[in-house]
Motif scaffolding. Structure first.
Motif, PDB file in Angstrom:
ATOM      1  N   GLU A  48       3.951  26.954 -17.219  1.00  0.00           N
ATOM      2  CA  GLU A  48       3.705  27.480 -18.558  1.00  0.00           C
ATOM      3  C   GLU A  48       5.054  27.818 -19.202  1.00  0.00           C
ATOM      4  O   GLU A  48       5.925  28.398 -18.560  1.00  0.00           O
ATOM      5  N   LEU A  49       5.215  27.474 -20.467  1.00  0.00           N
ATOM      6  CA  LEU A  49       6.431  27.766 -21.215  1.00  0.00           C
ATOM      7  C   LEU A  49       6.109  28.758 -22.317  1.00  0.00           C
ATOM      8  O   LEU A  49       5.241  28.500 -23.156  1.00  0.00           O
ATOM      9  N   SER A  50       6.802  29.895 -22.309  1.00  0.00           N
ATOM     10  CA  SER A  50       6.537  30.915 -23.319  1.00  0.00           C
ATOM     11  C   SER A  50       6.800  30.391 -24.723  1.00  0.00           C
ATOM     12  O   SER A  50       7.840  29.767 -24.994  1.00  0.00           O
ATOM     13  N   ASN A  51       5.865  30.675 -25.620  1.00  0.00           N
ATOM     14  CA  ASN A  51       6.048  30.260 -27.011  1.00  0.00           C
ATOM     15  C   ASN A  51       7.140  31.066 -27.713  1.00  0.00           C
ATOM     16  O   ASN A  51       7.582  30.717 -28.801  1.00  0.00           O
ATOM     17  N   ARG A  52       7.598  32.136 -27.057  1.00  0.00           N
ATOM     18  CA  ARG A  52       8.657  32.974 -27.635  1.00  0.00           C
ATOM     19  C   ARG A  52      10.044  32.650 -27.076  1.00  0.00           C
ATOM     20  O   ARG A  52      11.036  33.241 -27.516  1.00  0.00           O
ATOM     21  N   ALA A  53      10.131  31.759 -26.109  1.00  0.00           N
ATOM     22  CA  ALA A  53      11.434  31.385 -25.552  1.00  0.00           C
ATOM     23  C   ALA A  53      12.260  30.668 -26.613  1.00  0.00           C
ATOM     24  O   ALA A  53      11.745  29.870 -27.393  1.00  0.00           O
ATOM     25  N   GLN A  54      13.552  30.957 -26.642  1.00  0.00           N
ATOM     26  CA  GLN A  54      14.460  30.301 -27.581  1.00  0.00           C
ATOM     27  C   GLN A  54      14.862  28.930 -27.037  1.00  0.00           C
ATOM     28  O   GLN A  54      14.884  28.707 -25.823  1.00  0.00           O
ATOM     29  N   LEU A  55      15.205  28.014 -27.951  1.00  0.00           N
ATOM     30  CA  LEU A  55      15.534  26.651 -27.563  1.00  0.00           C
ATOM     31  C   LEU A  55      17.033  26.369 -27.678  1.00  0.00           C
ATOM     32  O   LEU A  55      17.715  26.903 -28.554  1.00  0.00           O
ATOM     33  N   ILE A  56      17.505  25.528 -26.754  1.00  0.00           N
ATOM     34  CA  ILE A  56      18.885  25.034 -26.779  1.00  0.00           C
ATOM     35  C   ILE A  56      18.864  23.580 -27.232  1.00  0.00           C
ATOM     36  O   ILE A  56      18.033  22.785 -26.769  1.00  0.00           O
ATOM     37  N   PHE A  57      19.790  23.239 -28.133  1.00  0.00           N
ATOM     38  CA  PHE A  57      19.914  21.865 -28.588  1.00  0.00           C
ATOM     39  C   PHE A  57      21.338  21.367 -28.335  1.00  0.00           C
ATOM     40  O   PHE A  57      22.211  22.131 -27.921  1.00  0.00           O
TER      41      PHE A  57
ATOM     42  N   GLY B 268       9.559  32.344 -18.937  1.00  0.00           N
ATOM     43  CA  GLY B 268       9.277  33.471 -19.817  1.00  0.00           C
ATOM     44  C   GLY B 268      10.026  33.476 -21.128  1.00  0.00           C
ATOM     45  O   GLY B 268      10.915  32.651 -21.394  1.00  0.00           O
ATOM     46  N   ASN B 269       9.688  34.466 -21.947  1.00  0.00           N
ATOM     47  CA  ASN B 269      10.252  34.573 -23.292  1.00  0.00           C
ATOM     48  C   ASN B 269      11.734  34.933 -23.299  1.00  0.00           C
ATOM     49  O   ASN B 269      12.428  34.731 -24.289  1.00  0.00           O
ATOM     50  N   GLY B 270      12.259  35.450 -22.184  1.00  0.00           N
ATOM     51  CA  GLY B 270      13.654  35.857 -22.146  1.00  0.00           C
ATOM     52  C   GLY B 270      14.628  34.722 -21.935  1.00  0.00           C
ATOM     53  O   GLY B 270      15.848  34.934 -21.964  1.00  0.00           O
ATOM     54  N   LEU B 271      14.131  33.514 -21.705  1.00  0.00           N
ATOM     55  CA  LEU B 271      15.005  32.378 -21.445  1.00  0.00           C
ATOM     56  C   LEU B 271      15.455  31.686 -22.722  1.00  0.00           C
ATOM     57  O   LEU B 271      14.830  31.827 -23.777  1.00  0.00           O
ATOM     58  N   VAL B 272      16.536  30.921 -22.585  1.00  0.00           N
ATOM     59  CA  VAL B 272      16.902  29.917 -23.587  1.00  0.00           C
ATOM     60  C   VAL B 272      16.693  28.567 -22.898  1.00  0.00           C
ATOM     61  O   VAL B 272      17.227  28.317 -21.827  1.00  0.00           O
ATOM     62  N   VAL B 273      15.896  27.721 -23.512  1.00  0.00           N
ATOM     63  CA  VAL B 273      15.398  26.517 -22.846  1.00  0.00           C
ATOM     64  C   VAL B 273      15.857  25.259 -23.578  1.00  0.00           C
ATOM     65  O   VAL B 273      15.598  25.093 -24.780  1.00  0.00           O
ATOM     66  N   ASP B 274      16.525  24.394 -22.857  1.00  0.00           N
ATOM     67  CA  ASP B 274      16.881  23.075 -23.372  1.00  0.00           C
ATOM     68  C   ASP B 274      15.654  22.182 -23.182  1.00  0.00           C
ATOM     69  O   ASP B 274      15.313  21.823 -22.057  1.00  0.00           O
ATOM     70  N   PRO B 275      14.940  21.808 -24.256  1.00  0.00           N
ATOM     71  CA  PRO B 275      13.695  21.063 -24.093  1.00  0.00           C
ATOM     72  C   PRO B 275      13.892  19.680 -23.473  1.00  0.00           C
ATOM     73  O   PRO B 275      13.045  19.210 -22.720  1.00  0.00           O
TER      74      PRO B 275
ATOM     75  N   CYS C 289       2.541  28.261 -24.390  1.00  0.00           N
ATOM     76  CA  CYS C 289       1.468  29.232 -24.603  1.00  0.00           C
ATOM     77  C   CYS C 289       2.070  30.629 -24.697  1.00  0.00           C
ATOM     78  O   CYS C 289       3.275  30.815 -24.485  1.00  0.00           O
ATOM     79  N   ASP C 290       1.249  31.604 -24.997  1.00  0.00           N
ATOM     80  CA  ASP C 290       1.724  32.985 -25.057  1.00  0.00           C
ATOM     81  C   ASP C 290       1.675  33.559 -23.648  1.00  0.00           C
ATOM     82  O   ASP C 290       0.649  34.074 -23.197  1.00  0.00           O
ATOM     83  N   THR C 291       2.785  33.451 -22.947  1.00  0.00           N
ATOM     84  CA  THR C 291       2.817  33.846 -21.534  1.00  0.00           C
ATOM     85  C   THR C 291       2.718  35.352 -21.345  1.00  0.00           C
ATOM     86  O   THR C 291       2.373  35.812 -20.259  1.00  0.00           O
ATOM     87  N   VAL C 292       3.013  36.136 -22.376  1.00  0.00           N
ATOM     88  CA  VAL C 292       2.820  37.589 -22.255  1.00  0.00           C
ATOM     89  C   VAL C 292       1.350  37.882 -21.959  1.00  0.00           C
ATOM     90  O   VAL C 292       1.025  38.708 -21.100  1.00  0.00           O
ATOM     91  N   TYR C 293       0.467  37.160 -22.646  1.00  0.00           N
ATOM     92  CA  TYR C 293      -0.967  37.356 -22.397  1.00  0.00           C
ATOM     93  C   TYR C 293      -1.384  36.805 -21.040  1.00  0.00           C
ATOM     94  O   TYR C 293      -2.167  37.424 -20.313  1.00  0.00           O
ATOM     95  N   SER C 294      -0.878  35.639 -20.671  1.00  0.00           N
ATOM     96  CA  SER C 294      -1.301  35.050 -19.399  1.00  0.00           C
ATOM     97  C   SER C 294      -0.786  35.861 -18.214  1.00  0.00           C
ATOM     98  O   SER C 294      -1.494  36.040 -17.210  1.00  0.00           O
ATOM     99  N   ILE C 295       0.434  36.398 -18.325  1.00  0.00           N
ATOM    100  CA  ILE C 295       0.975  37.230 -17.250  1.00  0.00           C
ATOM    101  C   ILE C 295       0.176  38.520 -17.113  1.00  0.00           C
ATOM    102  O   ILE C 295      -0.205  38.930 -16.003  1.00  0.00           O
ATOM    103  N   ASN C 296      -0.079  39.169 -18.232  1.00  0.00           N
ATOM    104  CA  ASN C 296      -0.800  40.439 -18.173  1.00  0.00           C
ATOM    105  C   ASN C 296      -2.271  40.249 -17.804  1.00  0.00           C
ATOM    106  O   ASN C 296      -2.875  41.127 -17.178  1.00  0.00           O
TER     107      ASN C 296
END
Length: 422
Positions: A97-106, A69-76, A200-207
């Motif tokens: 599915e990976l939320s397009n709003r999730a923040q990334l870790i580098f 979800g969008n609340g995660l920070v994701v190391d790609p 993808c926009d997981t907010v839409y897919s979840i709802n």
């Protein structure tokens, strides 16, 4: 269909991965809603043991969609490696599915994490050094990079190089190794190519799944006492680990929530720094550690162990709105002649049942213990409530009473088949 949430009610490591895996027998979608690859969710299926860090624990069930979800920070880079490893073991990762709003870790976030801990001295948090805090800080500073940018390398590259250069300046000022931006970009570019089709926009897919009547389970990481707002601040993680975080971290409106499941260990553990009122430094603590295999799934660090802290757990269950408890690792207590529960705190001569916000007060706590008789027989073969010895049932009833909730699941071992509904 309504949404259920499953969260940890202690300092993490309660066994959420296993319970999510068990509960996914009856769901269509599992959604991780906070944290990052500082989480380690362990699932044992037969003789095989799997450790997940970013991928939702429903991945081992056919037909279950798994949402990051969008609340995660994701190391790609880490997510790519994890997904490829899962696929190599024969599991289908196409449902992720990976939320397009999730923040990334580098890599620069991880180096900054190490730098922060090194300079903290006695105030260090004891992080996993996976870059979680710095990535969430960038999110709040509004300079973070999101997963949507993985789908557009021409946009991602200049953003990445700009932020990496800023961090390199910081590293230079502190005399630590510079990031090789060109080499790191190649790793990021490769991960972006692999992950882009999953974004993808997981907010839409979840709802949309909600409207279709699908059953959804939200999977928390860490535990309530590590929540950035409600935990033992500053010795906490950088996200909202409580049930309320599921709404913002997944994009689900509160009216859809039905049950809040709280995973709770039959004793208490903690990894990292911070106060721990019931911590044991004797043979009993070491016995809990060895029998319970209390070593971090992510870092391998030995966990600090102690008796069940009902004061802290009651606070967590209250904040989380827990109406269904899943008690894990009951079998670890099988050999104890007597078992203690912390029912109150003594702080400077004052008795309280409230969990204090002050770290100074928590560090001064003397636990008020209530001793219960042990059962001194094996419970790992129990398949229902009545299979448990009477003293074990009484112990569980007392736990539930003290945290003001109801026991719905008991786990007496690491495998799927060592879990039963109550």
């Amino acid at each position: 269909m309504p949404v259920d949430i499953l969260v940890g009610t202690q300092w993490g490591d309660e066994g959420k991965g296993k319970l999510i895996d068990v509960l996914t027998r009856d769901v269509d979608m599992v959604v991780r809603f906070q944290g990052g690859n500082n989480a380690g969710h362990t699932v044992e299926i037969g003789s095989e043991r799997y450790v997940l860090h970013l991928v939702p624990s429903g991945i081992f069930r056919k037909g279950v969609r798994c949402v990051i979800g969008n609340g995660l920070v994701v190391d790609p880079v880490a997510l790519t490696e994890e997904m490829k490893g899962i696929a190599e073991k024969g599991f289908d990762v196409s449902a992720i599915e990976l939320s397009n709003r999730a923040q990334l870790i580098f890599e620069y976030h991880k180096r900054a994490d190490v730098l922060n801990e090194a300079g903290a001295g006695s105030k260090k948090i004891g992080t996993t050094k996976r870059g979680i805090g710095p990535a969430y800080a960038d999110k709040m500073h509004r300079c973070g990079i999101r997963a949507i940018d993985l789908t557009a390398p021409e946009r991602l590259e200049p953003q990445f190089r700009t932020e990496a250069a800023k961090y390199n300046k910081l590293f230079s000022e502190h005399g630590i190794a510079q990031l090789d931006i060109d080499a790191e970009w190649e790793r990021v570019k490769e991960a972006a190519a692999y992950l882009a089709p999953r974004v993808c926009d997981t907010v839409y897919s979840i709802n949309a799944a909600l409207k279709e009547g699908k059953k959804i389970l939200c999977e928390g990481a860490q535990g309530a006492l590590l929540d950035i707002d409600h935990g033992t601040y500053p010795f906490v993680t950088s996200s909202n680990t409580t049930s309320g975080g599921a709404c913002t971290g997944a994009g689900i409106a509160p009216q859809h929530i039905r049950d809040s499941w709280g995973v709770i260990k039959a004793y208490t553990t903690r990894v990292g720094e911070g106060p721990f009122p019931t911590e044991l430094f004797d043979e009993a603590g070491e016995q809990l550690r060895q029998v319970g295999r209390e070593f971090g799934a992510t870092t391998g660090r030995p966990r600090r162990c102690g008796w069940f802290d009902a004061v802290a757990a009651h606070y967590a269950c209250m904040v989380d709105g827990i109406n269904k408890l899943a008690v894990t690792k009951l079998d670890v207590l099988d050999s104890f002649e007597k078992i203690a529960i912390c029912v109150a705190y003594e702080i400077d001569g004052r008795i309280t049942k409230e969990f204090p916000a002050s770290i100074a007060e928590l560090q001064a706590v003397k636990p008020v213990l209530e001793w219960l008789p042990g059962w001194q027989c094996e419970t790992s073969g129990a398949t229902c409530w009545n299979d448990l010895p009477e003293n074990a049932r009484n112990y569980l009833k007392r736990m539930a009473e003290l945290v003001d909730s109801s026991i719905a699941v008991v786990s007496v071992g690491p495998r799927r088949d060592q879990t039963f509904m109550v």
